[in-house]
Scaffold this motif. Structure first.
Motif, short mmCIF file in Angstrom:
data_model
loop_
_atom_site.label_atom_id
_atom_site.label_comp_id
_atom_site.label_asym_id
_atom_site.label_seq_id
_atom_site.Cartn_x
_atom_site.Cartn_y
_atom_site.Cartn_z
N THR A 175 0.83 -1.19 0.00
CA THR A 175 0.00 0.00 0.00
C THR A 175 0.87 1.25 0.00
N LYS A 176 0.27 2.39 0.27
CA LYS A 176 0.97 3.68 0.21
C LYS A 176 1.46 4.05 1.60
N SER A 177 2.66 4.61 1.66
CA SER A 177 3.19 5.07 2.94
C SER A 177 2.51 6.37 3.34
N THR A 178 1.86 6.35 4.50
CA THR A 178 1.20 7.54 5.04
C THR A 178 1.60 7.68 6.50
N PRO A 179 1.66 8.90 7.03
CA PRO A 179 2.06 9.08 8.43
C PRO A 179 1.00 8.56 9.38
N GLY A 181 2.06 7.35 12.77
CA GLY A 181 2.57 7.29 14.14
C GLY A 181 3.80 6.44 14.31
N ALA A 182 3.86 5.29 13.63
CA ALA A 182 5.04 4.42 13.74
C ALA A 182 5.77 4.40 12.40
N ARG A 183 6.96 3.84 12.39
CA ARG A 183 7.70 3.73 11.14
C ARG A 183 7.10 2.62 10.27
N ASP A 184 7.08 2.89 8.96
CA ASP A 184 6.59 1.90 8.01
C ASP A 184 7.68 0.89 7.67
N TYR A 185 7.27 -0.33 7.34
CA TYR A 185 8.12 -1.24 6.59
C TYR A 185 7.90 -0.92 5.12
N VAL A 186 8.96 -0.60 4.40
CA VAL A 186 8.81 -0.21 3.00
C VAL A 186 9.34 -1.29 2.08
N VAL A 187 8.72 -1.37 0.89
CA VAL A 187 9.06 -2.40 -0.09
C VAL A 187 9.38 -1.71 -1.41
N PRO A 188 10.61 -1.85 -1.93
CA PRO A 188 10.94 -1.20 -3.20
C PRO A 188 10.22 -1.85 -4.38
N SER A 189 9.86 -1.02 -5.36
CA SER A 189 9.16 -1.51 -6.54
C SER A 189 10.15 -1.70 -7.69
N HIS A 194 12.74 3.52 -7.99
CA HIS A 194 12.88 4.55 -6.95
C HIS A 194 11.56 4.88 -6.25
N HIS A 195 10.56 4.03 -6.42
CA HIS A 195 9.29 4.18 -5.70
C HIS A 195 9.13 2.99 -4.76
N PHE A 196 8.34 3.22 -3.71
CA PHE A 196 8.22 2.21 -2.65
C PHE A 196 6.76 2.00 -2.25
N TYR A 197 6.44 0.77 -1.93
CA TYR A 197 5.20 0.46 -1.23
C TYR A 197 5.48 0.51 0.27
#
Length: 595
Positions: A175-179, A181-189, A194-197
């Motif tokens: 999904t999309k990274s949105t603020p 409260g906690a840090r997201d786990y990000v997944v590179p596409s 240079h974009h991330f889920y």
């Protein structure tokens, strides 16, 4: 109990009346006992344990083969059910009145000596070793029963919500990274360089979009991910019971939730919960207990003694009041038996929370006694006894400092004393709804407004005018459910007006460009006929800790992570190949060993 190979029949259904039946069993060797000719094996699978017997007078070949069996070998056997001899029954087993005399044995697989005992219910083994061999740990009855209880509880939740016409809908993991409260786990596409889920911290926005979609009632047993510091009741990935409803009120959600918990505790534990659950406002919780998740199983509520302190001649209290500090007391039942050394230890305990010291008075047959009683005249002492509802044998403790310091210190102190003095009834269940949370709080570092829950929480209608004049006084239409001092989950009525949602984003210091970039899809969706809606979410793992009395959240998850977010069994996270990094357009860098 052990099942037969016939799908229509399980050995757990067998009793003494089934003696003489032929059965085929499969499972693991739990224990082996050689009694001078007869070999007894406790055979185990997830249904339980059944005793099987190898008798050389019945089948010589099976008996010879059984002589080499060891713990945790996997075997298949065939034989005849028979009643156990008089005086040899085992009341602790469902199949304790029967045993199976074996005529055929097949060894399906062998096993080396396990790193820890599987047969023993309680073991003293390092958590790291259990994690590394989690597939063996799950074989143990303690962990297996917890996971089976979790399966049962999950099915109860599904059944309850389905009967109320909630639709189960899966939402995306990528999904999309949105603020939030906690840090997201990000997944590179790979497809979009240079974009991330982001992995979802919760399905919050998706379930609101489902309400805009007209789904009306939704639920999901949802996987959630948060990259945050861990502790005993936290994991980087966890399971959430996620619920949302349209055209509902806070009362609707509370009533639905109480019915769910009543069903869970009745069917899983045989306990009838009293309804309705208690309710406190957030302000009342902070004033009485110094926390928004209080444990109500024991007393020791905070008592405001400032008016009495003003009439005393105790300079420390007067100085505190002059500095706009607060003075609170707690009354410890039968606390007079604590020695001076033990009271000093309580003072030392509170210092870690910023409290300089504790004042105290013991309530004896002669009245109040301590080294500060001389600063309180007879009238003040009488009022202290009355205000604190103190009885002979009690101990009154006083704290004077800044409000947040007093609240935090006494919150921890009352729980520490209750544990130390065995004041907690472990079987008591004290559910509590906490309502009317502040909508905002100030970030200590940036001094900017942040959401107490999340930015989609609706303010109380009567407080909306305060958004422009005094936003810190605005209360939210939010509610948390607490059990015995543990937060089970919470929710809110959501904002369904695009204009109000944009206003909240603005108060959170988001520019119009940031609002559009991060939440434009939501604010636009809210313009397309959004119904009033709200919901709630519960941590399933935490529910299971309480249902099973587990000491750690790790025990209620099949394959948990450590406090450093590592999977010892799979040895991850791990380094990936340079080729994978190149495919994801991630620059190769020298990997430095972390000592």
């Amino acid at each position: 109990m052990l099942k037969t190979t016939y799908r229509t029949h399980h050995l757990k259904e067998l009793t003494k009346k089934d003696a003489g039946k032929q059965v085929t069993l499969c499972g693991w060797v739990n224990r082996r006992r050689d009694h001078g000719g007869l070999i007894f094996i406790d055979l185990r699978d997830r249904f339980g344990i059944t005793q099987i017997v190898f008798d050389p007078t019945i089948d010589q070949n099976a008996h010879q083969e059984a002589d080499r069996l060891r713990s945790e070998w996997v075997i298949s056997v065939s034989g005849k059910v028979r009643n156990r001899a008089e005086g040899m029954t085992n009341p602790n087993l469902f199949t304790g009145e029967i045993e199976v005399e074996i005529t055929s044995l097949t060894v399906e697989s062998t096993c080396p000596t396990p790193p820890f005992s599987i047969a023993d219910e309680k073991i003293d083994v390092q958590e790291e070793l259990r994690g590394k061999y989690r597939y063996l740990d799950i074989r143990r009855k303690e962990i297996k029963d917890i996971l089976l209880m979790r399966s049962k509880a999950t099915n109860i939740i599904r059944s309850y919500l389905t009967d109320l016409e909630f639709a189960e809908v899966e939402t995306p993991i990528l999904t999309k990274s949105t603020p939030e409260g906690a840090r997201d786990y990000v997944v590179p596409s790979r497809v979009h360089p240079h974009h991330f889920y982001a992995l979802p911290q919760s399905p919050q926005i998706y379930k609101q979009l489902l309400m805009i979609s007209g789904m009306d009632r939704y639920f999901q047993i949802a996987r959630c991910f948060r990259d945050e510091d861990l502790r005993a009741d936290r994991q980087p990935e966890f399971t959430q019971v996620d619920i949302e409803m349209s055209f509902n009120s806070q009362e609707d959600i509370i009533s639905m939730t109480e019915g769910l918990y009543k069903k869970l505790w009745k069917e899983c534990k045989g306990i009838d919960l009293n309804q309705p659950f208690d309710r406190y406002s957030h302000n009342d919780c902070m004033e009485k207990y110094g926390t928004d998740r209080p444990d109500l199983r024991f007393g020791m509520e905070f008592i405001n003694v400032e008016e009495i302190a003003k009439r005393s001649s105790f300079s420390i209290f007067h100085s505190a009041l002059e500095q706009q500090h607060i003075i609170r007391a707690i009354c410890v039942p039968n606390g007079s038996k604590l020695s001076r050394r033990e009271i000093d230890e309580l003072t030392t305990f509170t210092r870690q929370f910023g409290l300089a010291g504790l004042a105290w008075m013991k309530h004896s047959d002669e009245g109040l006694t301590s080294n500060i009683v001389k600063f309180f005249d007879e009238s003040c002492q009488e009022d202290l006894i009355s205000t604190c509802d103190s009885k002979t044998g009690d101990l009154i403790l006083f704290a004077a400092a800044k409000k947040d310091v007093v609240q935090q210190a006494l919150d921890h102190l009352r729980r520490h004393i209750a544990d130390k003095m065995n004041l907690i009834d472990k079987d008591e269940l004290q559910f509590l709804w906490v309502t009317d949370f502040p909508l905002f709080e100030l970030d200590k570092d940036t001094k900017q407004l942040t959401s107490v829950h999340h930015p989609f929480t609706s303010p109380l209608k009567e407080d909306i005018p305060l958004l422009d004049s005094d936003p810190l006084k605005v209360r939210s239409n939010a509610y948390d459910l607490v059990l015995n001092g543990a937060e089970l989950g919470g929710g809110s009525i959501r904002i369904h007006s695009s204009d109000l949602q944009k206003k909240i984003f603005g108060l959170l210091n988001l520019s119009e460009e940031e609002i559009e970039e991060k939440f434009g899809f939501l604010t636009k969706a809210l313009t397309y006929g959004a119904p009033p809606h709200g919901g709630i979410a519960f941590g399933l793992d935490r529910i299971m800790m309480l249902l099973t009395n587990a000491a750690s959240i790790k025990d209620v998850i099949a394959f948990p992570k450590t406090q450093k977010a590592a999977d010892l069994m799979m040895d991850c996270p791990s380094i990936v190949s340079n080729k994978q990094l190149e495919e994801l357009f991630i620059e190769k860098r020298k990997l430095l060993a972390i000592k």
